[in-house]
Design a protein around this motif. Structure first.
Motif, PDB file in Angstrom:
ATOM      1  N   LEU A   1      -0.255   1.248   6.043  1.00 33.56           N
ATOM      2  CA  LEU A   1      -1.391   0.691   6.564  1.00 33.56           C
ATOM      3  C   LEU A   1      -2.207   0.248   5.437  1.00 33.56           C
ATOM      4  O   LEU A   1      -3.204  -0.348   5.516  1.00 33.56           O
ATOM      5  CB  LEU A   1      -2.247   1.630   7.177  1.00 33.56           C
ATOM      6  CG  LEU A   1      -1.554   2.356   8.627  1.00 33.56           C
ATOM      7  CD1 LEU A   1      -2.399   3.595   8.991  1.00 33.56           C
ATOM      8  CD2 LEU A   1      -1.338   1.331   9.411  1.00 33.56           C
ATOM      9  N   GLY A   2      -2.147   0.973   4.148  1.00 35.95           N
ATOM     10  CA  GLY A   2      -2.768   0.421   2.920  1.00 35.95           C
ATOM     11  C   GLY A   2      -4.648   0.428   2.988  1.00 35.95           C
ATOM     12  O   GLY A   2      -4.963   1.268   3.676  1.00 35.95           O
ATOM     13  N   ASP A   3      -4.919  -0.350   2.469  1.00 34.86           N
ATOM     14  CA  ASP A   3      -6.469  -0.603   2.335  1.00 34.86           C
ATOM     15  C   ASP A   3      -7.064  -1.277   3.556  1.00 34.86           C
ATOM     16  O   ASP A   3      -8.079  -1.742   3.732  1.00 34.86           O
ATOM     17  CB  ASP A   3      -7.040  -1.152   1.021  1.00 34.86           C
ATOM     18  CG  ASP A   3      -6.481  -2.591   0.942  1.00 34.86           C
ATOM     19  OD1 ASP A   3      -5.793  -3.114   1.667  1.00 34.86           O
ATOM     20  OD2 ASP A   3      -6.745  -3.174  -0.234  1.00 34.86           O
ATOM     21  N   ARG A   4      -6.092  -1.677   4.355  1.00 36.69           N
ATOM     22  CA  ARG A   4      -6.679  -2.376   5.830  1.00 36.69           C
ATOM     23  C   ARG A   4      -7.399  -1.526   6.689  1.00 36.69           C
ATOM     24  O   ARG A   4      -7.846  -1.730   7.831  1.00 36.69           O
ATOM     25  CB  ARG A   4      -5.378  -2.825   6.506  1.00 36.69           C
ATOM     26  CG  ARG A   4      -4.735  -4.216   5.668  1.00 36.69           C
ATOM     27  CD  ARG A   4      -3.673  -4.519   6.344  1.00 36.69           C
ATOM     28  NE  ARG A   4      -2.529  -3.587   6.656  1.00 36.69           N
ATOM     29  CZ  ARG A   4      -1.331  -3.955   7.170  1.00 36.69           C
ATOM     30  NH1 ARG A   4      -1.067  -5.086   7.574  1.00 36.69           N
ATOM     31  NH2 ARG A   4      -0.436  -2.999   7.408  1.00 36.69           N
ATOM     32  N   VAL A   5      -7.365  -0.134   6.452  1.00 36.30           N
ATOM     33  CA  VAL A   5      -8.079   1.009   7.342  1.00 36.30           C
ATOM     34  C   VAL A   5      -8.815   1.842   6.568  1.00 36.30           C
ATOM     35  O   VAL A   5      -8.608   2.149   5.349  1.00 36.30           O
ATOM     36  CB  VAL A   5      -7.036   1.991   7.954  1.00 36.30           C
ATOM     37  CG1 VAL A   5      -5.959   1.064   8.716  1.00 36.30           C
ATOM     38  CG2 VAL A   5      -6.241   2.678   7.097  1.00 36.30           C
ATOM     39  N   HIS A   6      -9.793   2.408   6.858  1.00 35.19           N
ATOM     40  CA  HIS A   6     -10.664   3.428   6.132  1.00 35.19           C
ATOM     41  C   HIS A   6     -10.727   4.711   7.307  1.00 35.19           C
ATOM     42  O   HIS A   6     -10.178   4.607   8.471  1.00 35.19           O
ATOM     43  CB  HIS A   6     -11.955   3.121   5.945  1.00 35.19           C
ATOM     44  CG  HIS A   6     -12.914   2.641   6.842  1.00 35.19           C
ATOM     45  ND1 HIS A   6     -12.721   1.346   7.617  1.00 35.19           N
ATOM     46  CD2 HIS A   6     -13.786   3.345   7.673  1.00 35.19           C
ATOM     47  CE1 HIS A   6     -13.716   1.147   8.541  1.00 35.19           C
ATOM     48  NE2 HIS A   6     -14.288   2.330   8.380  1.00 35.19           N
ATOM     49  N   ALA A   7     -11.254   5.747   6.752  1.00 34.87           N
ATOM     50  CA  ALA A   7     -11.199   7.044   7.633  1.00 34.87           C
ATOM     51  C   ALA A   7     -10.198   7.357   8.151  1.00 34.87           C
ATOM     52  O   ALA A   7     -10.026   7.775   9.258  1.00 34.87           O
ATOM     53  CB  ALA A   7     -12.339   6.568   8.844  1.00 34.87           C
ATOM     54  N   LEU A   8      -8.928   7.386   7.340  1.00 28.21           N
ATOM     55  CA  LEU A   8      -7.675   7.610   7.698  1.00 28.21           C
ATOM     56  C   LEU A   8      -7.657   9.340   7.731  1.00 28.21           C
ATOM     57  O   LEU A   8      -7.917   9.665   6.713  1.00 28.21           O
ATOM     58  CB  LEU A   8      -6.761   6.900   6.823  1.00 28.21           C
ATOM     59  CG  LEU A   8      -5.217   7.328   6.999  1.00 28.21           C
ATOM     60  CD1 LEU A   8      -4.751   6.927   8.365  1.00 28.21           C
ATOM     61  CD2 LEU A   8      -4.374   6.769   5.783  1.00 28.21           C
TER      62      LEU A   8
END
Length: 286
Positions: free
Chosen positions: A202-209
């Motif tokens: 997912l990398g930096d394409r998501v946040h609040a993981l």
């Protein structure tokens, strides 16, 4: 189970690449074997609802369920008031889902779709979920890219995936020596239950993981033999492995013993088992 880094795996072009019609047909046929809706209803009836709850699905949410099967997560999402598209590579599973959705009084749109090449626009959905479904797409990065692509900025991504160390991960490890060789570049499904692997995909394409290991209680089988016979008859990947060695009775007997012993080893007493999964929730970065 050996780790394979996504950066080391480039899905090959041609016959067995992620867009391959031959590979799609093979996987569709595998999941049509046996009776997967019966497996989901018997073994993990609560897992889809847990995922929907974790994602905060509510009335007005536009949800895509990827690898929906017969609606283990799609139906709870619809019951929460969401508008739901249930997609799966194997539409043979939809009829059971339609009947179940009607019994619950909800309407779901059922669509055949490959998790590695989804037929939806960029940013089309508020939320994309998958309950032990997308994890079985063989090319993980291609599936992860599609999962992120179809969700709107700040939209929710949620998955429940079997872990390599948990019972189903170990079941696949047990079956691996008996199974046909996977396509070049394919990765083991339980890697989707490894936290580092998910972060890399997912990398930096998501946040609040948020990655949390949870366990589902399975008490449907009195012993290992009963578990084995149920999965041998109903769970597509297990049915396929047995079909591959059907002409080798000694290997069939060896796999019979191994699966029964594995289930017995996980028995906490009275036929009660805990199957570990990784619960994933995240928001798409803007």
């Amino acid at each position: 189970m050996s780790r394979l880094q996504p950066s080391e795996i480039a899905p090959p072009p041609g016959e067995y690449g992620p867009a391959s019609a031959a590979l799609r047909a093979k996987h569709r046929a595998m999941w049509a074997l046996g009776d997967y809706p019966s497996v989901a209803a018997t073994v993990i009836p609560q897992l889809g609802a847990r995922l929907v709850e974790a994602c905060g699905v509510e009335r007005g949410t536009w949800v895509l369920d990827i690898g929906a099967g017969a609606g283990n997560a799609a139906i709870p999402a619809a019951l929460a008031g969401a508008s739901v598209v249930a997609s799966d590579l194997t539409p043979e599973l939809f009829e059971v889902g339609r009947v179940a959705a009607a019994a619950h009084g909800v309407t779901i749109e059922w669509q055949e779709a490959d998790a590695q090449a989804l037929p939806y626009a960029d940013c089309e959905f508020d939320c994309a979920i998958s309950s032990v479904g997308l994890m079985f797409a063989p090319f993980h990065q291609a599936a992860a890219d599609e999962l992120v692509r179809v969700v709107a900025a700040d939209g929710i991504i949620g998955m429940a995936n079997w872990t390599p160390q948990g019972f189903i991960g170990q079941m696949f490890a047990t079956m691996k020596p008996f199974a046909p060789t996977p396509p070049p570049g394919a990765q083991p499904p339980p890697l989707w239950g490894d936290e580092e692997h998910v972060r890399e995909l997912l990398g930096d394409r998501v946040h609040a993981l948020n990655l949390v290991r949870e366990r589902v209680i399975v008490d449907a089988f009195a012993n290992g033999v009963e578990f084995r016979e149920f999965f041998k008859a109903n769970y597509g990947p297990t049915v396929a492995v047995y079909a591959a060695i059907a002409a080798e009775p000694e290997r069939v007997a060896e796999l019979d013993r191994a699966l029964a012993e594995l289930a017995d080893a996980y028995d906490l007493g009275g036929g009660r088992m805990e199957w570990e999964y990784l619960l994933i929730t995240a928001r798409k970065s803007g």
